[in-house]
Design a protein around this motif. Structure first.
Motif, short mmCIF file in Angstrom:
data_model
loop_
_atom_site.label_atom_id
_atom_site.label_comp_id
_atom_site.label_asym_id
_atom_site.label_seq_id
_atom_site.Cartn_x
_atom_site.Cartn_y
_atom_site.Cartn_z
N LEU A 1 -15.57 -47.35 12.25
CA LEU A 1 -15.63 -48.61 12.37
C LEU A 1 -16.56 -49.21 11.34
N THR A 2 -16.42 -50.21 10.70
CA THR A 2 -17.16 -50.88 9.64
C THR A 2 -16.90 -52.56 9.73
N ASN A 3 -17.55 -53.38 9.05
CA ASN A 3 -17.70 -54.61 9.19
C ASN A 3 -16.34 -55.44 8.84
N SER A 4 -15.75 -56.21 9.39
CA SER A 4 -14.87 -57.00 8.99
C SER A 4 -15.35 -58.04 7.80
N LEU A 5 -14.74 -58.75 7.00
CA LEU A 5 -14.92 -59.44 5.96
C LEU A 5 -15.89 -60.73 6.49
N GLN A 6 -15.77 -61.27 7.72
CA GLN A 6 -16.32 -62.57 8.34
C GLN A 6 -17.83 -61.90 8.83
N PHE B 1 -11.07 -49.66 11.91
CA PHE B 1 -11.55 -50.80 12.85
C PHE B 1 -12.45 -51.54 12.04
N GLU B 2 -12.40 -52.77 12.15
CA GLU B 2 -13.41 -53.77 11.48
C GLU B 2 -13.97 -54.57 12.50
N PHE B 3 -15.36 -54.69 12.49
CA PHE B 3 -16.05 -55.24 13.46
C PHE B 3 -16.05 -56.88 13.62
N LYS B 4 -16.05 -57.44 14.68
CA LYS B 4 -15.66 -58.94 14.77
C LYS B 4 -17.05 -59.59 14.74
N ALA B 5 -17.06 -60.80 14.12
CA ALA B 5 -18.26 -61.78 13.84
C ALA B 5 -18.57 -62.37 15.20
N ASP B 6 -17.74 -62.42 16.13
CA ASP B 6 -18.10 -62.71 17.76
C ASP B 6 -18.10 -61.64 18.53
N GLU C 1 -22.94 -34.99 26.50
CA GLU C 1 -22.66 -36.16 27.23
C GLU C 1 -22.42 -37.43 26.62
N GLU C 2 -23.47 -37.78 25.76
CA GLU C 2 -23.58 -39.08 25.15
C GLU C 2 -22.49 -39.17 24.12
N ALA C 3 -22.09 -38.00 23.36
CA ALA C 3 -20.73 -38.11 22.48
C ALA C 3 -19.48 -38.27 23.14
N LYS C 4 -19.57 -37.75 24.31
CA LYS C 4 -18.07 -37.98 24.95
C LYS C 4 -18.03 -39.44 25.43
N ILE C 5 -19.11 -40.00 25.89
CA ILE C 5 -19.12 -41.57 26.35
C ILE C 5 -18.78 -42.22 25.27
N LEU C 6 -19.56 -41.93 24.32
CA LEU C 6 -19.17 -42.78 22.92
C LEU C 6 -17.88 -42.56 22.46
N SER C 7 -17.06 -41.57 22.69
CA SER C 7 -15.71 -41.54 22.30
C SER C 7 -14.89 -42.16 23.22
N GLN C 8 -15.10 -42.11 24.60
CA GLN C 8 -14.26 -42.90 25.56
C GLN C 8 -14.55 -44.36 25.38
N GLU C 9 -15.91 -44.81 25.29
CA GLU C 9 -16.04 -46.31 25.22
C GLU C 9 -15.26 -46.81 23.88
N PHE C 10 -15.38 -45.83 22.83
CA PHE C 10 -14.80 -46.38 21.53
C PHE C 10 -13.32 -46.90 21.73
N ASP C 11 -12.59 -46.08 22.56
CA ASP C 11 -11.27 -46.28 22.82
C ASP C 11 -11.17 -47.49 23.94
N GLU C 12 -12.11 -47.44 24.81
CA GLU C 12 -11.77 -48.54 25.62
C GLU C 12 -12.21 -49.70 25.47
N MET C 13 -13.20 -50.18 24.35
CA MET C 13 -13.69 -51.44 24.16
C MET C 13 -13.57 -51.80 22.68
N ILE C 14 -12.94 -50.98 21.92
CA ILE C 14 -12.87 -51.30 20.59
C ILE C 14 -11.98 -52.55 19.93
N LEU C 15 -11.11 -52.75 20.82
CA LEU C 15 -10.17 -53.82 20.45
C LEU C 15 -10.94 -55.25 20.90
#
Length: 545
Positions: free
Chosen positions: A375-380, A406-411, A478-492
């Motif tokens: 995950l990095t920044n989008s151009l905007q 993946f590219e992070f959204k400005a909103d 525990e935290e790393a597993k939650i991070l991985s799960q939330e990455f897939d659930e929320m990334i889009l």
């Protein structure tokens, strides 16, 4: 295989000179010569610089007594708590400053003169009034126009401020950029705050409203770690190494045209107290009162992950190093963690310029069965378009090689997360300032859903070879597993996924209001921004990014 971070790196070093110019270029010549003559100024040499070191808090120290039972229950381990929300990260710093009774050591790249920056100045002076020794080490790049403030704070008998790798010309810094490029281009990017040598905060945040969710214009998504126990002593030792190095200069060492009087300090304290009262009465001050760190009686009420750890940091001599090596640089130590990864690697880096070799390395991880998500920044969303220009050269190869990019959204700040990590229950949504634009600033890594690395390190040439950095590995399954799960659930919801269409061209996929959207050019950007950034990608020197 040799570490891809270990590579020879050099910059040309410009020197002071004078020459004759044609009369038709007289005006330009005067400007250039003025800058170069200014650059010939040298750093001060005739000053007193007394070495100092971390103070060991005695057994009656408030924080020691508060934490002793926890430390006894977890021998040879340190406790870690991630600070994801900006508000919690700020309150944690204020809480530590208020709790300290022996010493406070602060090391930062940027310190803004705004609501949060002024509040921290005020509270540090209040700690100094209590007899706490306060040492502040700032990279000198961001101190332009702030010398008077720093001198006033430094005038307190219990406070000392030093600047790292300073500009010789305090008022006309362009001359140093032109005439001393090799040195000035090397900056201290470490970010730490340590109280009583027993509690520390480290990570990606500088000091300023945008890092602590207090700015209405832009909010940086960031990550810190609050750590208690022996790791704090190691962070202190790192601080001492920088503080006593030849590249750290007392702010009092420079010659100043304006002499400060006691009346100036008194007026500054009165103004500072006024700022503090305004901060308390502000909307942000009201918001902070919602957070646990504000209302709890003891830091022991927080939930910590207990683990062994590895603190990694660059040596201060990186200022003059021309080669990256495992003995002196952080980057190879970070790659060692990647080398050991067997199943899953998550990289979060706002500035991501991997270069050909590291791009190939990431693809090789995929080839041996590691799932790689970045995950990095989008151009905007990127606050430095030039960095995006360097990064965009490698997107097609990464995606084609199986890396999930993946590219992070400005909103992204409009996405509200209601899950309570600790209880798993939905909690009442907290009020927040709400910035109009979001930008990713966090720098952390997750390995095999078991280990985390949190710090100041960006995956780019500047962090590898130019700026000094700091971070720490620790286990938190525990935290790393939650991070991985939330990455897939929320990334889009917060980012665009980059894929290749049938023609091999990039496309960006995201979700908005439950609907899948696909873009075929940099999303949410103007034609000019895309054109200018694309042009920069042709000419920008990657080693400087």
């Amino acid at each position: 295989m040799p570490h891809v971070f270990e590579q020879t790196f050099s910059l040309s070093n410009m020197t002071c000179f004078s020459s004759q110019w044609p009369s038709t270029l007289r005006s330009l010549a005067l400007l250039v010569m003025f800058s170069l003559l200014a650059a010939c100024s040298s750093l001060p040499t005739d000053f007193e610089k007394v070495p100092s070191y971390a103070l060991e808090a005695d057994s009656e120290n408030h924080l020691i007594l508060e934490l002793q039972e926890l430390l006894n229950e977890n021998p040879e381990k340190s406790g870690f708590r991630t600070l994801e929300l900006g508000e919690e990260a700020f309150v944690s710093r204020i809480r530590l400053i208020d709790s300290a009774s022996t010493s406070l050591d602060l090391q930062y790249y940027i310190w803004h003169d705004d609501l949060t920056g002024r509040t921290m100045h005020n509270q540090l002076l209040a700690a100094a009034d209590r007899g706490v020794r306060v040492r502040i080490l700032l990279d000198d790049l961001d101190t332009a126009g702030k010398d008077r403030i720093l001198r006033l704070i430094d005038s307190h008998p219990n406070v000392e401020i030093r600047v790292f790798n300073p500009f010789a010309n305090r008022a006309r810094r362009l001359g140093d950029f032109i005439g001393d490029t090799h040195r000035i281009n090397r900056r201290m990017h470490n970010k730490t705050l340590t109280a009583d040598n027993i509690v520390t905060i480290f990570g990606g945040r500088n000091i300023g409203d945008e890092y602590f969710s207090a700015d209405t214009n832009v909010g940086f998504g960031d990550m810190d770690a609050l750590a208690i126990g022996p790791i704090a002593g190691e962070v202190s030792a790192q601080f001492d190494l920088y503080w006593n190095s030849e590249w750290a200069y007392p702010i009092a060492a420079f010659e100043w045209k304006e002499l400060l009087e006691q009346a100036d300090f008194k007026a500054f304290r009165e103004k500072s107290d006024q700022y503090l009262e305004e901060a308390r009465q502000s909307a942000y001050g009201d918001i902070l009162r919602q957070y646990e760190m504000t209302t709890m009686k003891s830091i022991t009420e927080l939930k910590f992950v207990w683990s062994t750890w590895l603190l990694a940091y660059d040596q201060p001599s990186k200022v003059e190093a021309n080669k990256v090596s495992a003995e002196t640089h952080l980057a190879p130590k970070l790659q060692m963690g990647m080398d050991k990864t067997q199943r899953d690697l998550i990289i979060v880096s706002p500035y991501f310029v991997p270069g050909d070799e590291f791009t190939g390395y990431l693809v090789s991880l995929v080839d041996r069965g590691v799932r790689v998500r970045i995950l990095t920044n989008s151009l905007q969303a990127n606050d430095v378009s030039m960095v995006h220009a360097g990064y965009m050269r490698y997107r097609e190869d990464l995606v084609a090689g199986g890396v999930e990019l993946f590219e992070f959204k400005a909103d992204a700040n409009k996405v509200v997360r209601k899950e309570n990590r600790e209880s798993g229950e939905e909690n009442k949504e907290k009020r927040r300032i709400g910035a109009s634009k979001a930008s990713l600033h966090a720098k952390f890594f997750s390995f095999d859903e078991t280990y985390l690395f949190i710090g100041s390190f960006n995956l780019d040439g500047r962090s590898v070879a130019l700026n000094s950095e700091l971070g720490a590995y620790y286990a938190s399954p525990e935290e790393a597993k939650i991070l991985s799960q939330e990455f897939d659930e929320m990334i889009l919801q917060i980012a665009y996924q980059l894929t290749l269409d049938e023609s091999g061209d990039l496309q960006w996929t995201t979700e908005r209001n439950g609907e899948e959207l696909v873009f075929f050019k940099e999303p949410d950007t103007t034609w000019w921004k895309r054109f200018s950034t694309g042009f920069l990608s042709i000419i920008v020197p990657e080693s400087q990014l």
